[in-house]
Design an enzyme around this catalytic site. Structure first.
Site: not given
Ligand code: IMP
Length: 198
Positions: A16, A71, A157-159, A185-186
């Site tokens: 992020k 978030d 990253f992530g999903y 979304h960001r």
């Molecule tokens: P938090 O906002 O720190 O609670 O974490 C949000 C979580 O959502 C992240 O750790 C990712 O797993 C997931 N996430 C949010 N935005 C993305 C993205 O752009 N790509 C992939 N996963 C995302």
């Protein structure tokens, strides 16, 4: 209104942090909570909006800097919007997204053996910009898409490896990061906040 010239990016998530830095102007001085050794606060809110506000006010109080927090998470319709605000927590303490993605596939298959036509989902991002005097501004961005039947791609990253945005055939994990960051979304949340920066 004077434009913001330096900012704390309120996240300890590397993926992020990188994506938010890329959205912001080059000339802006950016700080990370890691530079101040500040851990992430407990996300006790019940919505993306509440958690984003909790992070922005916490990090700003700790540093006396203007803070931009994020978030975000993935909502899957078949899972009644899970993992949602728990998207990060599904990966466990070690941030193991192979595990989180496995959990998603298992849960979807338990609800519906063949879920290939029941795979709608969306990524949501709520950003909060907060000044040390408490003034704040929030915005939300959503991108709709589908869950892929298998993990694809090594970018992001992530999903990212299981999300195919509407209008595209590749997952976010397969896409060039420049393309992802111009539609996601960001980016959409940031568009509404952009005016505050140099
Ligand atoms: P938090 O906002 O720190 O609670 O974490 C949000 C979580 O959502 C992240 O750790 C990712 O797993 C997931 N996430 C949010 N935005 C993305 C993205 O752009 N790509 C992939 N996963 C995302």
């Amino acid at each position: 209104m004077s434009k913001i010239k330096e900012i704390l990016i309120g996240t300890n998530n590397k993926g992020k942090y990188r994506e938010i830095c890329n959205l912001l102007p080059n000339e802006l001085k950016k700080y990370s909570p890691k530079e101040f050794n500040i851990p992430t606060p407990k996300e006790t809110g019940k919505s993306f909006e509440e958690n984003s506000f909790i992070k922005a006010s916490y990090f700003s109080k700790k540093t006396s800097l203007i803070c931009l927090s994020d978030d975000s998470g993935l909502e899957i319709d078949l899972l009644k919007s899970e993992p949602g605000i728990y998207s990060s927590r599904w990966s466990g303490e070690k941030n193991n997204f192979d595990l989180a993605i496995k959990k998603i596939f298992e849960k979807m298959s338990n609800i519906k053996k063949d879920w290939t036509n029941d795979n709608t989902a969306r990524f949501i991002c709520c950003m909060t910009l907060l000044w040390p005097d408490g003034k704040n501004y929030s915005s939300k961005g959503v991108i709709r898409g589908k869950i892929s039947i298998a993990k694809k791609g090594k970018n992001g990253f992530g999903y990212d490896p299981i999300f195919i945005p509407d209008g595209y055939s590749q997952t976010f994990g397969e896409m060039e990061s420049k393309l992802k960051m111009s539609i996601d979304h960001r980016f959409k949340a940031f568009l509404k906040i952009k005016k505050f920066f140099i």
